[in-house]
Structure formats: structure tokens, C-alpha cells
Design a protein around this motif. Sequence first.
Motif, PDB file in Angstrom:
ATOM      1  N   TYR A  38       0.937  -1.309   0.029  1.00  0.00           N
ATOM      2  CA  TYR A  38      -0.053  -0.042   0.176  1.00  0.00           C
ATOM      3  C   TYR A  38       0.877   1.373  -0.068  1.00  0.00           C
ATOM      4  CZ  TYR A  38      -2.963   3.771   1.909  1.00  0.00           C
ATOM      5  OH  TYR A  38      -3.702   4.834   1.882  1.00  0.00           O
ATOM      6  N   ASP A  39       0.419   2.404  -0.684  1.00  0.00           N
ATOM      7  CA  ASP A  39       1.049   3.469  -0.677  1.00  0.00           C
ATOM      8  C   ASP A  39       0.137   4.690  -0.809  1.00  0.00           C
ATOM      9  OD1 ASP A  39       3.398   4.923  -0.261  1.00  0.00           O
ATOM     10  OD2 ASP A  39       3.883   5.118  -2.395  1.00  0.00           O
ATOM     11  N   LEU A  40       0.504   5.720  -0.355  1.00  0.00           N
ATOM     12  CA  LEU A  40      -0.166   7.126  -0.545  1.00  0.00           C
ATOM     13  C   LEU A  40       0.696   8.239  -0.628  1.00  0.00           C
ATOM     14  CD1 LEU A  40      -3.418   8.247   1.242  1.00  0.00           C
ATOM     15  CD2 LEU A  40      -1.539   9.638   1.567  1.00  0.00           C
ATOM     16  N   HIS A  41       0.646   9.108  -1.500  1.00  0.00           N
ATOM     17  CA  HIS A  41       1.177  10.372  -1.394  1.00  0.00           C
ATOM     18  C   HIS A  41       0.246  11.489  -1.560  1.00  0.00           C
ATOM     19  CE1 HIS A  41       5.405   9.228  -1.920  1.00  0.00           C
ATOM     20  NE2 HIS A  41       4.826   8.060  -2.056  1.00  0.00           N
ATOM     21  N   ARG A  42       0.787  12.525  -0.923  1.00  0.00           N
ATOM     22  CA  ARG A  42      -0.057  13.883  -1.138  1.00  0.00           C
ATOM     23  C   ARG A  42       0.012  14.426  -2.571  1.00  0.00           C
ATOM     24  NH1 ARG A  42      -1.311  17.006   3.652  1.00  0.00           N
ATOM     25  NH2 ARG A  42      -0.612  15.873   5.503  1.00  0.00           N
TER      26      ARG A  42
ATOM     27  N   CYS B 235       4.491   1.970  -8.310  1.00  0.00           N
ATOM     28  CA  CYS B 235       5.649   1.279  -8.142  1.00  0.00           C
ATOM     29  C   CYS B 235       6.097   0.826  -6.549  1.00  0.00           C
ATOM     30  CB  CYS B 235       6.802   1.869  -8.845  1.00  0.00           C
ATOM     31  SG  CYS B 235       6.920   1.820 -10.519  1.00  0.00           S
ATOM     32  N   HIS B 236       5.678   1.927  -5.713  1.00  0.00           N
ATOM     33  CA  HIS B 236       6.051   1.785  -4.261  1.00  0.00           C
ATOM     34  C   HIS B 236       5.076   0.580  -3.608  1.00  0.00           C
ATOM     35  CE1 HIS B 236       7.585   5.951  -4.243  1.00  0.00           C
ATOM     36  NE2 HIS B 236       8.305   5.206  -4.861  1.00  0.00           N
ATOM     37  N   ALA B 237       3.836   0.553  -4.314  1.00  0.00           N
ATOM     38  CA  ALA B 237       2.874  -0.562  -3.492  1.00  0.00           C
ATOM     39  C   ALA B 237       3.220  -1.980  -4.173  1.00  0.00           C
ATOM     40  CB  ALA B 237       1.409  -0.222  -3.964  1.00  0.00           C
TER      41      ALA B 237
HETATM   42 MG    MG Z   1       5.674   6.018  -1.868  1.00  0.00          MG
END
Ligand code: MG
Length: 383
Positions: A235-239, A269-271
Motif C-alpha cells: 500500500y502507498d499514499l502520497h499527497r 511502483c511503491h505498492a
Molecule cells: Mg511511496
Amino acid sequence: MHVVAIITAGGQGRRLGAGRPKQLLELGGCTILQRSVDAFDRCDRVHELVVVLPPDLAAAGEVTLRPARKPLSIVAGGTRRQDSVANGFDHVADRADLVVVHDAARPFASEALIARTIDAAAESGAALAVLPVRDTVKQAAADGAFVGATLPRETIFLAQTPQAFRTGVLRDAVALGRRGAEATDEAALAEQAGHRVRLVEGEARNLKITTEDDLVLARVLSGEGAGASRAGTGYDLHRLVEGRPLVLAGVRIPFDRGPLGHSDGDVICHAVADALLGAAAAGDIGQHFPDTDPQWKDAPGLYLLARATAVVREAGFTVENVDVVVILERPKIRPHVEAIRAALAGVVGIDVGRISVKGKTNEGVDAVGRGEAIAAHAVALLR
Ligand code: MG
């Protein structure tokens, strides 16, 4: 009717097994020979088992077989396959009404195949399992370099085992072989002895393990490794802020905002990288690529994903598939999905058909729904 199965493992076949005869290689925790013996031990048409082994193995007692339900004897083989079958036949000729011969190197013959081959031989005298030819068949010209003829494939079949014979028919075939006739299967000797041999529908999975490729396929058929699947989630989240590019799996998506972050904020890619590392129980991207280390500042997401893929491969895993959900209020990612899948497939090193990417909105709810952030979930399966 007393039916005896002769399972021939007389050949050495050592090219496959690092010095071990191929029939003693293991498939899913059981030797190839044992699997072949088990198939005949289970088949209710068969009353007795004869296993023909290379003379050194037969003498050394090096080969261990599980206790069978039926009487089982071990006989020393000869130089050629036909000599091995002849030795096995001598052992049972006085009591067998019908003999079914099988290559130990075909461990996937079904009980149904064994039964129908025996039944056909009981009726017709001799029968063998065959497969139809699906490819077009070319016969080479005399020079061996060009096509001489295209053969009608409807009339061509590939011989397998089991091959079954009434005892009198096999006696004729063995006698012909002892008088000097040569053949690569017993059916051919029976034919040369003047007997008609019935064709019985074989099975594609009844393959003969001869090459490394056969062994790879056999390991799949045996279910070996099937218990070693590993799932991982990421899982990933960015503002999202103005003035940053929106990049997903390296694909630049036209938009007035982009993710804020130490790196390029490529949430896909991060997730995916975390899903891969998670499946391998190999930590997470924060551990492998700490944001306190300047070498990862602005590192492209695809680069981190390539490194994560390398970590799981080095740990001995292959990637089966990856599934991703991207949650983003605007813009629509649908038009970019194919480019994103292709990019992920290239970096993870698997077919694009094993990569799925779906877009969702958050229905205006919470920070993602207000367009203040972008998030992604990924699941990966490793073997
Ligand atoms: Mg990230």
C-alpha cells in the motif's frame, strides 16, 4: 485372467540426474519409478507387478520401493529395452494370461488408460496407447535439409506405453527379438511377428521423461512446488501538490498536480515493490531504500521496483502475477492503463497478461476523495 505389469526401468538415463538414474529422481517427494509402480498397483485390472532394474541396481538393493498391495518382484534388466522386457517376461510367462508393459519414465499414466489398454489387448491380442499428431508432419528429403513430402497426419500416431499383450503374442514378440529382430517397443516386435496391434487413445500427460524440459514439465504435473506460493500485499499514499509531475509506473500522466515525496511518489511502483518484498518476507521499501539515504532521493519508482524484484528473485522466487488498484479522484487513469501494465511487466519481468491495473475514485470521501492525495494497493503472488 491373471494380468502382470512389467515396469521397465532398465535404462541408466544418467544424463538427467547428476549421476543418478532418471527413474530414481524425485517428483514431488516420490521417485519417478515409484509413481509408475503406484499407478499399476492402484489399477484393479492388474494382479502382479514386475519391476525391471539395471543389473547393478537390482543386485545392490539400492532401489527402495514402498510395499505394494500386489505381489512385486524385481528382475535384472538387459542391455537393450527389449532385453529387459524379455527378462521380465521370462519371470512371469508361466502364469500370466496377459502382460502389460510400461516405461517407468512415464509416471503419469492414469488407471483408466492402463485399464483400457488391457481391455483392448484382452479382446484383440495386442494393444498400445497412442497419441494423435497435432502438428503437420514433414518427411525430409534424402539430403536431410529440405522437405521431401508432407505426410497425412490423420494416419500417424505417436506410440506410448502401456502396451498390453496376450501372453502368446508377447511370447512370439520376445522370441523374434531373441532371434535378432530389433525394435524400440514391444508392439513393433509383435507387428513383425505378424500380430495386429490395436490403437488405444493415450494421454498427453503420459509423457516420457527424457530431457531437462520433460523434467520441468513433470515437476509441474506432479504438483511439486504448488504448496510454495506466497502472497504479499502493498500500500502507498502520497499527497498531491501543484507543480509536481504525476508519474505512475514511470508513465507521465498529464495533470496539474503530482505527488509530494522524497522520491517521485510513484504509488504504483511503491505498492507493488512492497507487495513483492512482503510475499518474500523480505522487509519493505522503507528498509531497503531508506529516505535518510541521499542515493534514493528522487529515485524513480521503476528503479526501486526493479531492485525489489531483484531481491525476491535472488531469494529464489518467481513472480506469478501482480494486481493493482489505484485510488485517485482525478484524472481518469483508464487511458493510461495499458502503458502502465506494459511498464510494470517490463520491470517485473513477466508477461503483461499477468499484470492487472485498475483505477478507482473515492467517491469524494476523505483526502483522496477531495483530490488531496493518491493511493494504491497491490497484491503479488510468488512461487
Ligand atoms: Mg511511496
